[in-house]
Design an enzyme around this catalytic site. Structure first.
Site, PDB file in Angstrom:
ATOM      1  N   GLU A 206     -45.036 -12.051  39.549  1.00 47.64           N
ATOM      2  CA  GLU A 206     -46.113 -12.762  38.853  1.00 47.64           C
ATOM      3  C   GLU A 206     -45.616 -13.986  38.100  1.00 47.64           C
ATOM      4  OE1 GLU A 206     -47.789 -10.073  35.976  1.00 47.64           O
ATOM      5  OE2 GLU A 206     -48.798  -8.873  37.507  1.00 47.64           O
TER       6      GLU A 206
ATOM      7  N   GLN B  36     -27.406  -4.167  36.983  1.00 40.78           N
ATOM      8  CA  GLN B  36     -28.015  -5.405  36.470  1.00 40.78           C
ATOM      9  C   GLN B  36     -27.500  -5.776  35.086  1.00 40.78           C
ATOM     10  OE1 GLN B  36     -32.294  -4.803  36.693  1.00 40.78           O
ATOM     11  NE2 GLN B  36     -32.301  -4.816  38.918  1.00 40.78           N
TER      12      GLN B  36
ATOM     13  N   TYR C  66     -50.132  -7.975  29.358  1.00 35.57           N
ATOM     14  CA  TYR C  66     -50.029  -8.473  30.739  1.00 35.57           C
ATOM     15  C   TYR C  66     -50.098  -7.350  31.765  1.00 35.57           C
ATOM     16  CZ  TYR C  66     -49.796 -12.989  28.717  1.00 35.57           C
ATOM     17  OH  TYR C  66     -50.170 -14.129  28.038  1.00 35.57           O
TER      18      TYR C  66
ATOM     19  N   HIS D  66     -33.432  -3.523  34.495  1.00 34.50           N
ATOM     20  CA  HIS D  66     -34.658  -4.045  33.848  1.00 34.50           C
ATOM     21  C   HIS D  66     -34.585  -4.165  32.329  1.00 34.50           C
ATOM     22  CE1 HIS D  66     -37.582  -2.886  37.383  1.00 34.50           C
ATOM     23  NE2 HIS D  66     -36.451  -3.399  37.818  1.00 34.50           N
TER      24      HIS D  66
HETATM   25 CA   LIG Z   1     -49.041  -8.314  34.926  1.00 35.74          CA
END
Ligand SMILES: [Ca+2]
Length: 402
Positions: free
Chosen positions: A274, A114, A284, A179
């Site tokens: 999300e 990535q 979050y 990531h």
């Molecule tokens: Ca979340």
């Protein structure tokens, strides 16, 4: 497993209903959620009713032959900047699709997996400074980390950048090729948001809740890399002062709405992508709470909810694998105004969400017939939508009314 039986059925649906026409049957796809026992926190948090764009659309290929392109920026004269992830190349592309040689002078990237060269943005004062900003996986002793650089773009037959400065380095350095996030969003208040990920491996994942680490955070810096005094964790002992929010998994899609509020679409675990509206200092939840499960099928979260942890505005199970977000404000496709347009990688679609009063009230999947992984979605100065496909021989596409 269920999914594999569904695919031929979808193929038939696409064949019957034709090409650019959206497949509105999406929410009635009999695809089961992954952890079947999870309940949304409120009505409309997932599987919104299907909606359908009425405007007949066409897709034009402006340019092709990019190696896994990642981001588009628009130069004032209508040309495009396009990044290529694994090669680390930046190109200037004319409206007719002619590519420049790679822009010289960018620092090397760690282009594995990535990693590589990711986002590119013009400085808000580009007209005066000629500056561009970009993100990349920076090779380092002991691994890599996301970095943000800026430089002056020198145009011409052999374009180059000059006065390269690295203004932000994600810390700590870690040996992972996954990531790191990477989108940049300039806010009209003059600050720059950089969205980050938690590096996927367990050592990184647990740092998403740790204010001493940049992993799993959104950071907010000034364009020179310095820290605004009103960031939420400035002065807290042990906290990195760049942090704006925490508890994210991996973010490749971020944009401002018409009130300049930041929204992100976050790559979740299996069954847990999300949509989040970002507010200063909030948590979050990752990896403590969320929807979905490990790709192995094992559970991840303690719960779907917890006090002082934010609920997503919306989540997808099965996932879409979001990359690229634009909140449409153009005049070319008036029925889209205010809608969220999201690139889908594994879902191989352009996802449209209709958002009213902070809630998702409709979802559509466009361009499914093309079966392309969509990496980038940006609204052009002409009001058309410009996309990049994530493939070798990646394409720059323009979506506009027929
Ligand atoms: Ca979340």
């Amino acid at each position: 497993m269920r999914r594999s039986r569904i695919v031929p059925l979808l193929a038939v649906v696409v064949a019957v209903f034709g090409t650019v026409r959206p497949v509105a049957a999406m929410q009635s796809d009999p695809v089961a959620p992954n952890p079947p026992a999870e309940e949304p926190a409120f009505s409309g948090q997932t599987r919104a009713p299907a909606v359908e764009t009425k405007t007949p659309l066409e897709v034009e290929t402006i340019a092709s032959g990019f190696e896994k392109p990642w981001a588009i920026a628009f130069l004032p004269d209508g040309r495009f900047l396009v990044t290529e992830k694994p090669t680390g190349n930046l190109y200037i592309v004319t409206k007719q699709g002619k590519k420049s040689p790679p822009v010289a002078g960018l620092p090397p990237v760690d282009g594995r997996n990535q990693g590589g060269l990711l986002d590119v943005e013009l400085s808000p004062d580009y007209g005066n400074s000629g500056r561009i900003y970009w993100t990349y996986y920076e090779p380092r002793e002991g691994g890599n980390g996301l970095a943000v650089a800026r430089a002056r773009l020198v145009d011409g037959k052999a374009p180059r950048v000059e006065d390269v400065e690295v203004i932000f380095r994600m810390q700590p350095t870690i040996d992972s090729t996954l990531h790191a996030g990477g989108r940049l969003v300039f806010h009209p208040d003059g600050n720059l948001f950089v969205v980050l990920g938690e590096r996927s491996i367990l050592e990184g994942r647990k740092q998403a809740q740790d204010l001493a680490s940049h992993f799993g955070k959104i950071v907010r810096i000034r364009p020179d890399g310095s820290v605004p005094e009103n960031n939420p964790f400035v002065g807290r002992e042990g906290a990195r002062p760049e942090i704006w929010t925490l508890g994210h998994r991996n973010i490749l899609a971020a944009a401002l709405d018409d009130e300049d509020r930041l929204w992100i679409v976050e790559m979740g675990p299996r069954g847990g992508d999300e949509l989040n509206r970002i507010e200063k200092g909030k948590d979050y939840g990752w990896p403590t709470i969320g929807y979905g499960e490990e790709y192995s099928g094992r559970p991840i979260h303690e719960s779907t909810h917890a006090p002082a942890m934010e609920q997503p505005v919306y989540y997808w199970d099965p996932v879409i694998s979001p990359s690229g977000l634009t909140i449409y404000s153009g005049n070319l496709i008036p029925e889209w105004r205010g809608d969220f347009l999201i690139g889908g990688l594994s879902s191989r679609a352009l996802i449209r969400l209709v958002v009213r009063d902070g809630r998702v009230v409709g979802e559509e999947r466009l361009l499914r017939d093309r079966k392309e992984r969509i990496r980038e979605v940006v609204q052009g100065p002409d009001g058309a939508l410009y996309l990049l496909t994530d493939e070798s021989n990646g394409k720059l596409l323009r979506v506009a009314p027929k």
